[in-house]
Design an enzyme around this catalytic site. Structure first.
Site, PDB file in Angstrom:
ATOM      1  CD  GLN A  71      -2.864  -0.919   2.466  1.00  0.00           C
ATOM      2  OE1 GLN A  71      -2.851  -1.738   3.364  1.00  0.00           O
ATOM      3  NE2 GLN A  71      -3.671   0.127   2.485  1.00  0.00           N
ATOM      4  CG  HIS A  72       0.326   3.331   2.446  1.00  0.00           C
ATOM      5  ND1 HIS A  72      -0.966   3.751   2.644  1.00  0.00           N
ATOM      6  CD2 HIS A  72       0.547   2.352   3.377  1.00  0.00           C
ATOM      7  CE1 HIS A  72      -1.493   3.072   3.662  1.00  0.00           C
ATOM      8  NE2 HIS A  72      -0.607   2.217   4.113  1.00  0.00           N
ATOM      9  CG  ASP A 255       0.108  -5.459   1.141  1.00  0.00           C
ATOM     10  OD1 ASP A 255      -0.563  -4.620   1.765  1.00  0.00           O
ATOM     11  OD2 ASP A 255       1.341  -5.557   1.274  1.00  0.00           O
TER      12      ASP A 255
HETATM   13  O1  LIG Z   1       1.750   0.092   4.879  1.00  0.00           O
HETATM   14  C1  LIG Z   1       1.190  -0.980   5.026  1.00  0.00           C
HETATM   15  C2  LIG Z   1      -0.209  -1.057   5.516  1.00  0.00           C
HETATM   16  O2  LIG Z   1      -0.766   0.187   5.832  1.00  0.00           O
HETATM   17  C3  LIG Z   1       1.926  -2.235   4.702  1.00  0.00           C
HETATM   18  O3  LIG Z   1       1.228  -3.370   5.132  1.00  0.00           O
HETATM   19  C4  LIG Z   1       2.236  -2.289   3.226  1.00  0.00           C
HETATM   20  O4  LIG Z   1       1.018  -2.564   2.546  1.00  0.00           O
HETATM   21  C5  LIG Z   1       3.348  -3.259   2.890  1.00  0.00           C
HETATM   22  O5  LIG Z   1       3.036  -4.575   3.137  1.00  0.00           O
HETATM   23  P1  LIG Z   1       4.034  -5.836   3.044  1.00  0.00           P
HETATM   24  O6  LIG Z   1       4.873  -5.696   1.823  1.00  0.00           O
HETATM   25  O7  LIG Z   1       4.785  -5.906   4.308  1.00  0.00           O
HETATM   26  O8  LIG Z   1       3.100  -7.020   2.929  1.00  0.00           O
END
Ligand SMILES: O=C(CO)[C@@H](O)[C@H](O)COP(=O)(O)O
Ligand SMILES: Nc1ncnc2c1ncn2[C@@H]1O[C@H](COP(=O)(O)OP(=O)(O)O)[C@@H](O)[C@H]1O
Length: 497
Positions: A71-72, A255
């Site tokens: 995300q983000h 994700d």
């Molecule tokens: O920033 C967040 C949720 O807000 C993280 O969960 C990212 O979405 C990255 O996820 P992973 O690569 O660790 O699964």
């Protein structure tokens, strides 16, 4: 029996699964590594996606594909659709000051946080896209001037799979839009005023799709470099609905939302995902708005909501402990399990990358309670596992305080493969812990979304993972009590650190 594909473009790697749309049976899969670092050229994700698709036997015979992703991350495109600068990822903390500015400009303190929670469901922290846009505007004005559109990692990959057909074709979904800081899960609308407030001017953003709406069609030509299996006509799914141009593209998801969808989380389930990030989330019928900023009020992949707590320090805490002790991850687990619960008072506060929840972007990790007795590899290994889990247990409490019903924890993510994590989690969380068989639940959630698209209907197909392990709750409150004493005692990074 149409086939569908799901992609997880996560922080550390890209994973592709191909599954039977009706039964969910895994047919084939592939993966490829991503580069390290908190800023990454999106071209590296595209190249990893091609490698992973190739390893998964191509996409020529799938009816639909959905992409889920970290995300983000801020992906900025110019008017011609070219990437303006490397993407800043969710775990890049350089925009911590920008987050503080945005809260200050909205009234500061409690009022400022309340403003953001009410407006977009979440209080800005460095992870959110809006803060990265503010950072770009203030620190790289020449790059900022070139930006025509901003999107997220999964939006960009979906768009590339469609052949990058112009900025107006960018699409996203509710779950990932809800992590930008300029889209409201409660109203389902962009807050262009907040985007403008963050960046200084309005930008083009992807249209937000519903859970089973198509984002377009796969352009088979774009995977020509990804191996022979992917160079076919792209409409070969027997009984599938792929149009002649190629498979349907799903809206994709963030994700975490995809993982929740992949494990079929229901009311009473709290999913704890331990990957690069640690996340604790549940599915809810109404949007969250936590002015403390601990719980982010995201949307989910089914049309509902996904209150979530995220930590920056999760699986890599174990990687770091294993590195320190010069052992592999399985040996680290054996060591941790050979020490007693509570590690005889040794506590690790795992802020190795700063921290996001609690919001301590400059913090460092620390070890407390060293004695001659606790100065052993087993104690350190146990303290690393317990410290990481205690930070997530704080998140679980925060989620419950916001009204989440907690009956059991579903443990997923790379570190759920650790026997120590699986066995110590019920002691730290104090709830029964269910561990689905090792798998790629984010990619599976994306595949299930693709199946929904391919099969149609008002409900997604119900896929049930077989072979789930269950661990009874065996709370050991002393572990969290000791961690709570240590949690506030840490050093910040040195100025040049
Ligand atoms: O920033 C967040 C949720 O807000 C993280 O969960 C990212 O979405 C990255 O996820 P992973 O690569 O660790 O699964
Ligand atoms: N057996 C294991 N024990 C502990 N950690 C593990 C194990 N297997 C994988 N991991 C960790 O899981 C992490 C990757 O998990 P994953 O969920 O794929 O992350 P992400 O989605 O953030 O890329 C890595 O840090 C890796 O070391």
């Amino acid at each position: 029996m149409p086939l569908v594909a799901g992609v997880d473009s996560s922080t550390q790697s890209c994973k592709v699964v191909v599954r039977d749309a009706e039964t969910g049976t895994l047919v084939r899969q592939g993966r490829a590594a991503h580069p390290d670092g908190t800023e990454v050229d999106p071209a590296a994700w595209w190249s990893a996606l091609q490698t992973a698709v190739d390893a998964a036997g191509g996409l020529a015979d799938v009816a639909a594909v959905s992409v889920a992703g970290q995300q983000h991350g801020m992906v900025c495109l110019d008017e011609a659709g070219q990437v303006v600068r490397p993407a800043l990822l969710w775990n890049d903390t350089r925009s911590a000051d920008a987050a503080a500015q945005l809260i200050e400009e909205a009234g500061g303190g409690e009022a400022g946080r309340r403003f953001w929670a009410d407006a977009v469901g979440s209080v800005p922290v460095a992870s959110f896209t809006a803060t990265k846009l503010r950072w770009l505007a203030r620190h790289e004005p020449a790059n900022a001037d070139r930006v025509a559109a901003v999107c997220l990692p999964h939006d960009w990959l979906t768009w590339r799979l469609a052949g990058a057909p112009g900025l107006e074709a960018l699409r996203t979904d509710r779950s990932d839009a809800s992590g930008t800081g300029y889209w409201s899960p409660a109203t389902g609308e962009y807050r262009f005023d907040l985007l403008e407030r963050a960046f200084g001017r309005r930008l083009r953003v992807p249209a937000v799709l519903g859970p089973a709406e198509a984002a377009g069609q796969l352009d088979p030509a774009v995977l020509a470099g990804a191996g022979t299996a992917a160079t076919g006509p792209g409409a070969a799914a027997p009984g599938g609905v792929a149009a002649p141009g190629g498979a349907l593209l799903g809206p994709g998801a963030g994700d975490n939302a995809a993982a929740g969808f992949g494990v079929g989380a229901r009311l009473g389930d709290v999913v704890v995902s331990i990957g690069t990030s640690g996340t604790v989330f549940s599915v809810a019928d109404s949007p969250a708005a936590d002015p403390s900023g601990i719980v982010a009020g995201f949307a989910d992949a089914t049309g509902r909501f996904l209150p979530l707590v995220a930590t920056l320090n999760a699986a890599r805490v174990l990687d770091a402990a294993a590195g320190l002790l010069r052992v592999g991850l399985d040996e680290l687990a054996d060591l941790a399990l050979s020490a007693s619960p509570g590690a005889d008072g040794l506590v690790m506060v795992p802020y190795l990358e700063g921290e996001r929840t609690p919001n301590r972007p400059d913090a460092t990790g620390s070890v407390h309670g060293l004695t001659l007795r606790t100065s052993t590899p087993a104690h350190l290994a146990r303290a690393a596992v317990e410290g990481m889990l205690c930070a997530l247990a704080d998140g679980l409490d925060a989620l419950a305080a916001q009204g989440a019903v907690v009956r059991r924890v579903i443990l997923v993510g790379g570190a759920a493969r650790s026997a120590a994590v699986r066995r110590i989690a019920p002691q730290v969380f104090g709830y029964p812990v269910v561990v689905p068989p090792p798998g790629e639940y984010v990619a599976d959630g994306a595949a299930r979304q693709a199946a929904w698209l391919a099969l149609g209907g008002s409900e997604p197909p119900s896929w049930t993972p077989a072979g789930t392990e269950e661990y009874a709750a065996v709370p050991v409150p002393a572990i969290r009590e000791r961690y709570a004493q240590a949690r506030e005692r840490h050093l910040d990074r040195p100025a040049q650190g």
